[in-house]
Design a protein around this motif. Structure first.
Motif, short mmCIF file in Angstrom:
data_model
loop_
_atom_site.label_atom_id
_atom_site.label_comp_id
_atom_site.label_asym_id
_atom_site.label_seq_id
_atom_site.Cartn_x
_atom_site.Cartn_y
_atom_site.Cartn_z
N UNK A 25 24.44 33.08 29.26
CA UNK A 25 24.87 34.45 29.55
C UNK A 25 24.73 34.79 31.03
N UNK A 26 23.66 34.36 31.65
CA UNK A 26 23.46 34.65 33.07
C UNK A 26 24.48 33.89 33.92
N UNK A 27 24.77 32.67 33.54
CA UNK A 27 25.72 31.84 34.30
C UNK A 27 27.11 32.43 34.35
N UNK A 28 27.59 32.91 33.22
CA UNK A 28 28.93 33.50 33.21
C UNK A 28 28.94 34.82 33.98
N UNK A 29 27.88 35.60 33.86
CA UNK A 29 27.81 36.86 34.60
C UNK A 29 27.82 36.62 36.11
N UNK A 30 27.05 35.64 36.55
CA UNK A 30 26.98 35.30 37.97
C UNK A 30 28.31 34.75 38.47
N UNK A 31 28.91 33.84 37.71
CA UNK A 31 30.18 33.24 38.12
C UNK A 31 31.27 34.30 38.26
N UNK A 32 31.34 35.21 37.31
CA UNK A 32 32.37 36.25 37.37
C UNK A 32 32.06 37.26 38.47
N UNK A 33 30.79 37.60 38.64
CA UNK A 33 30.40 38.55 39.68
C UNK A 33 30.79 38.00 41.06
N UNK A 34 30.57 36.73 41.29
CA UNK A 34 30.90 36.12 42.58
C UNK A 34 32.41 36.11 42.85
N UNK A 35 33.19 36.17 41.80
CA UNK A 35 34.66 36.13 41.94
C UNK A 35 35.30 37.49 41.64
N UNK A 36 34.53 38.56 41.75
CA UNK A 36 35.02 39.90 41.41
C UNK A 36 36.34 40.21 42.11
N UNK A 37 36.41 39.97 43.41
CA UNK A 37 37.61 40.30 44.19
C UNK A 37 38.81 39.46 43.76
N UNK A 38 38.56 38.26 43.26
CA UNK A 38 39.64 37.42 42.76
C UNK A 38 40.15 37.94 41.42
N UNK A 39 39.23 38.38 40.58
CA UNK A 39 39.59 38.89 39.26
C UNK A 39 40.31 40.23 39.37
N UNK A 40 39.80 41.08 40.25
CA UNK A 40 40.35 42.43 40.43
C UNK A 40 40.81 42.63 41.87
N UNK A 41 41.95 42.00 42.25
CA UNK A 41 42.41 42.12 43.63
C UNK A 41 42.92 43.52 44.00
N UNK A 42 43.25 44.29 42.98
CA UNK A 42 43.69 45.68 43.19
C UNK A 42 43.45 46.47 41.91
N UNK A 43 43.56 47.78 42.02
CA UNK A 43 43.39 48.63 40.84
C UNK A 43 44.54 48.46 39.85
N UNK A 44 45.64 47.92 40.30
CA UNK A 44 46.83 47.79 39.45
C UNK A 44 46.99 46.41 38.83
N UNK A 45 45.97 45.58 38.93
CA UNK A 45 46.05 44.24 38.33
C UNK A 45 46.21 44.39 36.82
N UNK A 46 47.06 43.55 36.25
CA UNK A 46 47.33 43.64 34.81
C UNK A 46 46.22 42.97 34.01
N UNK A 47 46.08 43.40 32.77
CA UNK A 47 45.10 42.81 31.87
C UNK A 47 45.38 41.32 31.66
N UNK A 48 46.65 40.95 31.65
CA UNK A 48 47.03 39.54 31.48
C UNK A 48 46.49 38.72 32.66
N UNK A 49 46.65 39.24 33.87
CA UNK A 49 46.16 38.52 35.05
C UNK A 49 44.64 38.46 35.08
N UNK A 50 43.98 39.54 34.69
CA UNK A 50 42.52 39.55 34.62
C UNK A 50 42.06 38.46 33.65
#
Length: 65
Positions: A25-50
């Protein structure tokens, strides 16, 4: 989801862990947290892209192990 990824933990990430069958659980949280800007490059990013980006990060980082 965005708020939990920004923090690296939370109920939404816990649910995501269960959906992916992750035991680290910690590993996935850390991995996603480190890539936050990649996951959510803008407020209009689609759920499919996320979803696609999260899948790629988890597969590439082996974050579930």
């Amino acid at each position: 989801l965005a708020n939990d990824i920004a923090r690296g933990n939370g109920e939404t990430l816990a649910s995501l862990n269960r959906m992916y069958g992750c035991s680290n659980h910690k590993g996935i949280g850390t991995a996603l947290q480190q890539k936050y800007e990649t996951i959510f490059p803008s407020e209009k990013v689609s759920a499919v892209n996320v979803n696609r980006t999260i899948n790629t990060i988890i597969d590439n980082k082996k974050a579930c192990i």
